[in-house]
Design a protein around this motif. Sequence first.
Motif, PDB file in Angstrom:
ATOM      1  N   TYR A  40      41.110  16.068  14.911  1.00 12.75           N
ATOM      2  CA  TYR A  40      41.841  14.798  14.782  1.00 12.75           C
ATOM      3  C   TYR A  40      41.877  14.302  13.333  1.00 12.75           C
ATOM      4  N   GLU A  41      40.768  14.400  12.632  1.00  9.87           N
ATOM      5  CA  GLU A  41      40.730  13.935  11.239  1.00  9.87           C
ATOM      6  C   GLU A  41      41.687  14.732  10.364  1.00  9.87           C
ATOM      7  N   ARG A  44      45.179  13.508  10.911  1.00 10.80           N
ATOM      8  CA  ARG A  44      45.446  12.201  10.293  1.00 10.80           C
ATOM      9  C   ARG A  44      45.843  12.339   8.830  1.00 10.80           C
ATOM     10  N   SER A  48      50.119   9.445  10.620  1.00 13.98           N
ATOM     11  CA  SER A  48      49.323   8.236  10.815  1.00 13.98           C
ATOM     12  C   SER A  48      48.727   8.265  12.221  1.00 13.98           C
ATOM     13  N   GLU A  49      47.732   7.451  12.443  1.00  8.98           N
ATOM     14  CA  GLU A  49      47.090   7.413  13.758  1.00  8.98           C
ATOM     15  C   GLU A  49      48.086   7.005  14.844  1.00  8.98           C
ATOM     16  N   LYS A  53      49.565   9.182  18.101  1.00  5.18           N
ATOM     17  CA  LYS A  53      49.501   8.654  19.470  1.00  5.18           C
ATOM     18  C   LYS A  53      50.887   8.532  20.091  1.00  5.18           C
TER      19      LYS A  53
END
Length: 185
Positions: A40-41, A44, A48-49, A53
């Motif tokens: 996940y990092e 990113r 963007s987060e 999503k």
Amino acid sequence: MSNRYITSHFPLISILLFSLTFALYTQTLILTQLVDLGVYEGMREFFSENGIKLTLLFLLMLFFFMIFSALKLIADTTVELSMLFFSKDIEGVELNKIRAGSSIFMALSIISLALTQDIIYLTAAFAAACFIYFVYFVYKVSDSLSILGLIGLIFFHIIFWSTFLIAVIYALVKLYNSFMASLPI
């Protein structure tokens, strides 16, 4: 006299709401797995987060929308096929009687919005909608069926959906086993 098209949009909205609830649950599950795997990092750095999503939610909604749409198409076909085989109604009057049953799916899809945290409750809401609709369907069309026709119609649906479910489970298990066998030890 009421307009029979007033509820014509209920199936689409129900499919969208069920797709949204299952997508939200799956999105949470996937994001948790991505964080646990440490991916996940890295993602990113490129998105963007919120972008991650929203993209994931869109793709999952599309995936579940296709599944539920296909299930609706199959269900409509089996309903009409069972009416062809077992009903005395040749005008299609009985099909107009069951159209209001889409409100069952609509109500339970709205309820499922509150159940997005647990897959058991989501699946139970969908299964309950299917079962209640089936009882409603049998009740509404029973006037145009003989006793043998009613028994035939019920068994037709039970046998078809059982066979369909077993075939899907078998295919998933076969795919899982082939995937596990291909992993290096």
